[in-house]
Design a protein around this motif. Structure first.
Motif, PDB file in Angstrom:
ATOM      1  N   SER A  89      26.777  51.614  60.759  1.00 43.16           N
ATOM      2  CA  SER A  89      26.322  52.174  59.481  1.00 43.16           C
ATOM      3  C   SER A  89      25.257  53.239  59.706  1.00 43.16           C
ATOM      4  O   SER A  89      25.285  54.309  59.090  1.00 43.16           O
ATOM      5  N   SER A 144      25.697  57.165  58.866  1.00 39.50           N
ATOM      6  CA  SER A 144      24.853  57.736  57.808  1.00 39.50           C
ATOM      7  C   SER A 144      23.984  58.870  58.334  1.00 39.50           C
ATOM      8  O   SER A 144      23.666  59.800  57.596  1.00 39.50           O
ATOM      9  N   MET A 152      30.530  59.900  53.036  1.00 41.71           N
ATOM     10  CA  MET A 152      29.643  58.746  52.882  1.00 41.71           C
ATOM     11  C   MET A 152      30.519  57.512  53.073  1.00 41.71           C
ATOM     12  O   MET A 152      31.477  57.306  52.325  1.00 41.71           O
ATOM     13  N   THR A 165      30.920  53.281  53.760  1.00 35.87           N
ATOM     14  CA  THR A 165      30.365  51.939  53.679  1.00 35.87           C
ATOM     15  C   THR A 165      31.037  51.079  54.737  1.00 35.87           C
ATOM     16  O   THR A 165      32.266  51.013  54.795  1.00 35.87           O
ATOM     17  N   PRO A 186      35.338  54.577  52.125  1.00 31.14           N
ATOM     18  CA  PRO A 186      34.567  55.766  51.731  1.00 31.14           C
ATOM     19  C   PRO A 186      33.913  55.518  50.377  1.00 31.14           C
ATOM     20  O   PRO A 186      34.485  54.851  49.512  1.00 31.14           O
ATOM     21  N   LEU A 187      32.718  56.034  50.214  1.00 31.55           N
ATOM     22  CA  LEU A 187      32.000  55.867  48.961  1.00 31.55           C
ATOM     23  C   LEU A 187      32.808  56.508  47.842  1.00 31.55           C
ATOM     24  O   LEU A 187      33.219  57.659  47.949  1.00 31.55           O
ATOM     25  N   GLY A 188      33.076  55.782  46.800  1.00 31.83           N
ATOM     26  CA  GLY A 188      33.882  56.273  45.697  1.00 31.83           C
ATOM     27  C   GLY A 188      35.364  55.959  45.872  1.00 31.83           C
ATOM     28  O   GLY A 188      36.135  56.069  44.940  1.00 31.83           O
ATOM     29  N   TYR A 196      36.127  44.920  47.693  1.00 34.35           N
ATOM     30  CA  TYR A 196      35.766  45.390  46.350  1.00 34.35           C
ATOM     31  C   TYR A 196      36.967  45.327  45.408  1.00 34.35           C
ATOM     32  O   TYR A 196      36.804  45.008  44.223  1.00 34.35           O
TER      33      TYR A 196
END
Length: 139
Positions: A28, A32, A45, A47, A66-68, A110
């Motif tokens: 991570s 990042s 971005m 996760t 990926p973020l989103g 998620y």
């Protein structure tokens, strides 16, 4: 003498969990900070939800997203393309005795949480949850 391998049907050992978490945090941080020489990968971005390590600590399966949620397929391709550099950077950063082979998979946690929320929000399920349990256990 204790075995490092968790018996069939049981969860991972404490050592496997600890090494997986160390790798997750390190990965991570590397992603990042953009420490990889791939401009496309550094723009994303990412996760890192979980890292599962094999019983012999030779293979680390990294669950990423990926973020989103956009660009999932591209993410896996980019990570696979750069897995050797990621492995080298992680080995130096974490000072691991043996550097595990990195494998990447999409994290579906998620999606599963959303499906569970949707199921619990259904009227008949909510009614069953709210209903008091009138049956008593047989004596």
């Amino acid at each position: 003498m204790a075995k490092n391998k968790s018996p069939e049907g049981r969860g991972p050992s404490q050592r496997m969990l600890r090494v997986g978490e160390v790798i997750r945090r390190g990965l991570s941080e590397v992603l990042s900070r953009g420490e990889i020489h791939d401009a496309e990968l550094n723009r994303m971005m990412i996760t890192v939800g979980e890292v599962r390590v094999s019983a012999d600590l030779r293979i680390a399966t990294c669950y990423v997203l990926p973020l989103g949620g956009d660009g999932k397929d591209d993410l896996l391709k980019m990570l696979s393309k750069n897995k050797h550099e990621l492995r080298m950077v992680l080995t130096q950063k974490l000072k691991l005795k043996h550097s595990p082979e990195l494998r990447f998979q999409l994290d579906h946690t998620y999606d599963q949480m959303e499906a569970t929320r949707a199921m619990l929000a259904q009227e008949d399920v909510a009614r069953d949850i709210a209903a008091p349990d009138h049956e008593e256990a047989p004596e």
